[in-house]
Design an enzyme around this catalytic site. Structure first.
Site, PDB file in Angstrom:
ATOM      1  N   ASN A  10      25.602  44.289  12.579  1.00 32.89           N
ATOM      2  CA  ASN A  10      25.542  43.036  13.340  1.00 32.89           C
ATOM      3  C   ASN A  10      24.065  42.669  13.455  1.00 32.89           C
ATOM      4  O   ASN A  10      23.345  43.232  14.270  1.00 32.89           O
ATOM      5  CB  ASN A  10      26.181  43.255  14.722  1.00 32.89           C
ATOM      6  N   LYS A  12      22.757  40.080  14.551  1.00 34.10           N
ATOM      7  CA  LYS A  12      22.445  39.205  15.702  1.00 34.10           C
ATOM      8  C   LYS A  12      21.557  38.046  15.238  1.00 34.10           C
ATOM      9  O   LYS A  12      21.685  37.604  14.088  1.00 34.10           O
ATOM     10  CB  LYS A  12      21.814  40.018  16.828  1.00 34.10           C
ATOM     11  N   HIS A  97      31.722  39.643  21.531  1.00 36.39           N
ATOM     12  CA  HIS A  97      30.583  40.538  21.724  1.00 36.39           C
ATOM     13  C   HIS A  97      30.060  40.367  23.146  1.00 36.39           C
ATOM     14  O   HIS A  97      30.078  39.262  23.699  1.00 36.39           O
ATOM     15  CB  HIS A  97      29.479  40.219  20.702  1.00 36.39           C
ATOM     16  N   GLU A  99      27.222  40.074  24.315  1.00 34.45           N
ATOM     17  CA  GLU A  99      26.180  39.043  24.481  1.00 34.45           C
ATOM     18  C   GLU A  99      26.816  37.655  24.567  1.00 34.45           C
ATOM     19  O   GLU A  99      26.328  36.790  25.295  1.00 34.45           O
ATOM     20  CB  GLU A  99      25.160  39.148  23.325  1.00 34.45           C
ATOM     21  N   GLU A 169      31.922  48.933  22.920  1.00 33.45           N
ATOM     22  CA  GLU A 169      30.481  48.828  23.044  1.00 33.45           C
ATOM     23  C   GLU A 169      30.092  48.807  24.522  1.00 33.45           C
ATOM     24  O   GLU A 169      30.124  47.734  25.152  1.00 33.45           O
ATOM     25  CB  GLU A 169      29.984  47.534  22.378  1.00 33.45           C
ATOM     26  N   GLY A 175      21.282  48.050  22.517  1.00 38.94           N
ATOM     27  CA  GLY A 175      19.866  47.700  22.388  1.00 38.94           C
ATOM     28  C   GLY A 175      18.967  48.408  23.385  1.00 38.94           C
ATOM     29  O   GLY A 175      17.795  48.062  23.525  1.00 38.94           O
ATOM     30  N   SER A 214      23.401  51.380  20.329  1.00 40.58           N
ATOM     31  CA  SER A 214      22.322  52.283  19.958  1.00 40.58           C
ATOM     32  C   SER A 214      22.739  53.386  18.989  1.00 40.58           C
ATOM     33  O   SER A 214      22.264  54.522  19.089  1.00 40.58           O
ATOM     34  CB  SER A 214      21.646  52.876  21.205  1.00 40.58           C
TER      35      SER A 214
HETATM   36  P1  PGA Z   1      22.551  48.076  19.021  1.00 38.95           P
HETATM   37  O1  PGA Z   1      23.626  46.863  19.105  1.00 38.95           O
HETATM   38  O2  PGA Z   1      22.980  48.966  17.897  1.00 38.95           O
HETATM   39  O3  PGA Z   1      21.236  47.397  18.777  1.00 38.95           O
HETATM   40  O4  PGA Z   1      22.607  48.776  20.346  1.00 38.95           O
HETATM   41  C1  PGA Z   1      24.991  47.062  18.865  1.00 38.95           C
HETATM   42  C2  PGA Z   1      25.739  45.769  19.054  1.00 38.95           C
HETATM   43  O5  PGA Z   1      25.430  45.017  19.982  1.00 38.95           O
HETATM   44  O6  PGA Z   1      26.671  45.444  18.268  1.00 38.95           O
END
Ligand code: PGA
Length: 256
Positions: A10, A12, A97, A99, A169, A175, A214
């Site tokens: 992903n 983003k 997601h 976000e 998640e 992140g 992460s």
């Molecule tokens: P990350 O994000 O691996 O940077 O923690 C995962 C995600 O939000 O899909």
């Protein structure tokens, strides 16, 4: 049940034409070593067509990061129809997601509608669920996961999970560099699978549940070794070909 691992990147809101080209070329060069793993890349929507061209002839699939809840074209400025994602070469799309839920106000109901819209337009949705740190600390992890999943089960029925993937998640792990422990991940994944199994045991046993938050080369192997972890949704580490491939290789090593 033998479920094939899926490792999805992903990206983003990252990348540029030049950066994407270098990243995709790095990933395609190492992809043959992970042939047992299904690989998926989800770039920003404006780059889908160019990444699709680069992926032509490889086994790496393309996905969107979001889609409109509409199922027909029309006056919805700024929105992207599922059919348009397909037209650009996508087979998958990320839905709900955290976000999107947190920054763009996507409710459980909107997420359920997006999942339905994705399937109606021939896309395979990856439904993201996960609890905040506050919910985890107050012991509400399972009730949050149950609420998020039930919204989709009520709106779309258990049969939708025959053609969907779930990504667990935990919001506090995205992140942040903090990964859920293998025990926390396995417990959440088993909880989600059991909820589906209450309605359909067969669908539950073939359903892939990815872990996201992460994931990096150093922790992927132990996460993928968990019984109910069927791959990963990778954010930050998917922006480096070497790291993304190392994570795919960890899944390859666990593949039968
Ligand atoms: P990350 O994000 O691996 O940077 O923690 C995962 C995600 O939000 O899909």
């Amino acid at each position: 049940m033998n479920r094939r691992y899926l490792v999805a990147g992903n990206w983003k809101m990252n990348g540029s034409s030049a950066q994407n080209e270098a990243l995709v070329s790095g990933i395609t060069q190492g992809a043959s070593a992970c042939s047992a793993v299904e690989m998926l890349i989800c770039p920003p929507s404006v780059y889908l067509s160019s990444v699709a061209e680069q992926l032509a002839g490889t086994d790496i699939a393309l996905g969107g990061q979001n889609l409109s809840d509409q199922t027909k074209a029309g006056a919805f400025t700024g929105e992207v129809l599922g059919g348009m994602l397909k037209d650009c070469g996508c087979s998958h799309v990320i839905v709900g997601h955290s976000e999107r839920r947190a920054y763009y106000g996507e409710s459980d109901e909107v997420v359920a509608n997006k999942l339905k819209a994705a399937q109606a337009q021939g896309l395979h949705p990856i439904l993201c669920v996960g609890e905040t740190l506050q919910a985890r600390e107050s012991g509400d992890t399972e009730s949050v996961l149950e609420r998020q999943l039930t919204a989709v089960l009520d709106a779309a029925g258990v049969a939708c999970f025959a053609g969907a993937t779930i990504a667990y998640e935990p919001v506090w792990a995205i992140g942040t560099g903090k990964t859920a422990s293998t025990e926390q991940a396995q417990a959440a994944h088993a909880f989600l699978r059991d909820l589906i199994a209450l309605q359909d045991a067969k669908i539950a046993s073939s359903l892939r549940i990815l872990y996201g938050g992460s994931v990096k080369p150093s922790n992927a192997a132990e996460l993928f070794a968990q019984k109910d972890v069927d791959g990963g949704l990778i954010g930050g580490a998917s922006l480096k070909a070497e790291d993304f491939l190392a994570i795919c290789n960890a899944a390859q090593a666990h593949s039968a």
